[in-house]
Design a protein around this motif. Sequence first.
Motif, PDB file in Angstrom:
ATOM      1  N   ARG B 138       0.825  -1.207   0.000  1.00  0.00           N
ATOM      2  CA  ARG B 138       0.000   0.000   0.000  1.00  0.00           C
ATOM      3  C   ARG B 138       0.860   1.258   0.000  1.00  0.00           C
ATOM      4  N   ARG B 139       1.943   1.242   0.804  1.00  0.00           N
ATOM      5  CA  ARG B 139       2.822   2.409   0.859  1.00  0.00           C
ATOM      6  C   ARG B 139       3.460   2.679  -0.498  1.00  0.00           C
ATOM      7  N   LEU B 140       3.877   1.591  -1.174  1.00  0.00           N
ATOM      8  CA  LEU B 140       4.466   1.762  -2.499  1.00  0.00           C
ATOM      9  C   LEU B 140       3.415   2.277  -3.484  1.00  0.00           C
ATOM     10  N   ALA B 141       2.209   1.719  -3.408  1.00  0.00           N
ATOM     11  CA  ALA B 141       1.144   2.145  -4.320  1.00  0.00           C
ATOM     12  C   ALA B 141       0.849   3.629  -4.145  1.00  0.00           C
ATOM     13  N   LEU B 142       0.841   4.098  -2.892  1.00  0.00           N
ATOM     14  CA  LEU B 142       0.586   5.518  -2.631  1.00  0.00           C
ATOM     15  C   LEU B 142       1.727   6.376  -3.175  1.00  0.00           C
ATOM     16  N   ALA B 143       2.959   5.909  -2.963  1.00  0.00           N
ATOM     17  CA  ALA B 143       4.107   6.658  -3.475  1.00  0.00           C
ATOM     18  C   ALA B 143       4.019   6.781  -4.995  1.00  0.00           C
ATOM     19  N   LEU B 144       3.597   5.700  -5.674  1.00  0.00           N
ATOM     20  CA  LEU B 144       3.492   5.736  -7.131  1.00  0.00           C
ATOM     21  C   LEU B 144       2.432   6.743  -7.587  1.00  0.00           C
ATOM     22  N   ALA B 145       1.346   6.833  -6.804  1.00  0.00           N
ATOM     23  CA  ALA B 145       0.277   7.763  -7.172  1.00  0.00           C
ATOM     24  C   ALA B 145       0.776   9.210  -7.164  1.00  0.00           C
ATOM     25  N   PHE B 146       1.800   9.466  -6.348  1.00  0.00           N
ATOM     26  CA  PHE B 146       2.312  10.838  -6.249  1.00  0.00           C
ATOM     27  C   PHE B 146       3.661  10.984  -6.962  1.00  0.00           C
ATOM     28  N   ALA B 147       4.027  10.003  -7.792  1.00  0.00           N
ATOM     29  CA  ALA B 147       5.366   9.992  -8.391  1.00  0.00           C
ATOM     30  C   ALA B 147       5.521  10.954  -9.561  1.00  0.00           C
ATOM     31  N   GLY B 148       4.404  11.465 -10.089  1.00  0.00           N
ATOM     32  CA  GLY B 148       4.508  12.299 -11.281  1.00  0.00           C
ATOM     33  C   GLY B 148       4.087  13.737 -11.076  1.00  0.00           C
ATOM     34  N   GLN B 149       4.168  14.231  -9.838  1.00  0.00           N
ATOM     35  CA  GLN B 149       3.672  15.561  -9.503  1.00  0.00           C
ATOM     36  C   GLN B 149       2.284  15.786 -10.100  1.00  0.00           C
ATOM     37  N   ALA B 150       1.432  14.797  -9.898  1.00  0.00           N
ATOM     38  CA  ALA B 150       0.088  14.862 -10.452  1.00  0.00           C
ATOM     39  C   ALA B 150      -0.691  16.019  -9.841  1.00  0.00           C
TER      40      ALA B 150
END
Lengths: 244, 296
Positions: B138-150
């Motif tokens: 879950r922590r990795l999934a959340l980090a990915l969601a914010f990985a592109g300065q969305a």
Amino acid sequence: MRIELYVLAAQYQLKSLFRLPAYWVPTVLFPVMLFAMFGSGGSGRSADYRMASFVVYGVIGVAFFQFGVSIAQDRESHWERYRRSLPGAAGPHLVSQLLSAVMFSLLAAAFVVIGALILSAPTVGMDQVLILLAVSLAVAVPFTLLGVALGYWTTPKSAVAVANLIYLPMAYLGGLWMPPNRLPGGVAELSLFTPTRHAGEIAWSVVGGRSVPGVSVFWLIGFSVGFGMLAFWGYQRDEKRRYA
Amino acid sequence: MIALVTAISAVAVTKNYGAVRAVSGLDLEIDAGEAICLLGPNGAGKSTTLNLALGLTKPDKGMVRIFDHPPNSFFARNITGYAAQDSDFPPNLTVREILKLVRRHYRRPTPMDGLIERFGLSALADRYTGGFSGGERRRLALALAFAGQARIVFLDEPTTGLDSSARNRFWSYAKTFTNSGGTLVLTTHHLDEIETVASRICLIDQGRIRLEGSVEQIRNRLGQRRVSFECEFPPDLSPVSKLTRNGQKWQFLSPDADELVRQLVQSRISFSNLEVRDVSLEDAIANLVSNKARPT
């Protein structure tokens, strides 16, 4: 910038396959192992033909298995769904799949060639070997498409078993394990209707220094169209179910 | 004056899966900087709504736009991040490699070190994801969601499986994100999460929006307080909108709690543990939904 993404995707695809010996040991080493058991020991023209058979067996096997099994498994993964939500993800994914299939095919083929140099006495020159490798990649096209079709029509659990059920008999019937003229009567007639036989015919003509048989090329184009349609149908069915 | 920019708009969106109507005539406008929480029972249409906004599925009718672009366009995808309810990753890649691969998809990737640190991934950075626990995934999934300065991030039940420190850290980051203009769309079953993070609530049931408003508005709309006490059997009290009982403990929802208490004392029955409290968000929602569902 996009090119960097393509490079990174391909690099990681290769990395993750190399970190999985359960994948690459069988795909890369089985062809040379089978060659050692069934195809080695000859000399002259016959050694050339046998080497060509197992090179083709290795190359089209990688194409068929890698696409078939990976599509079947990816299809059901959460990662695949997530990946599709990323900007411009389709191209790099496809290219990295193709690239890694080519890499592993060539590795499998290289091991067969090395095995042949050690265990038998082929007469072909290096230039012919290179042509053989290129031709093997070309005849792998219909098998790649068949793999894609398999990936869309099987489940992750059944994919490997079904792939073996299709590929092993095809390799045998096509005369890749033993020359077609040594196949038993009924089987020899069936042989002419398998894509493996025509892939073999083209490879044998290359090492035999003959011109490529047009009939076999025609057959393989036909198989490509058929398998391609099956693959496209399966792809569309899956898209409709998951992403429509 | 601050101009409000519409980040996400859905107009008359309908989506069927076979005979099942997942979303039915949905209209929704979400402004940049909002943190909107979709909630509702399982199968209400929350995940379908997210999938439509992500361009992972297409509406049968109606239209969805992300900053005026189709959700499956490069433009939209380049400014959106997403963490699904369940996640898995290529098992033979490390956390750092997966972050790097995902970041590379975006035009403006988030700096790596901050990302690793913010989502508590430092100790995991060089491990393969293969054997990860639910909370680690879950922590990795959340980090990915914010990985592109969305500018828009969609999170499907973001804190399920997180321990309380990771959850608090995520909540505080979510607030930083929306304060700096980011738009957050999340689904959750945790009401404490809504109270902490959400600026607006959107209750979905059977593919329709049943209720919409800020947390305050929804509490106020109910305009009731909760009175509870213990006794054998309570006297007749009014006004009462809802009465529940748990053993000897009686609980009243009332628009006039003061009057209720006055009557209770005057009845001279013996009672204990009298409490008068604001209604919880949970009560408010349950009450409003049951009122709406009631045929008129």
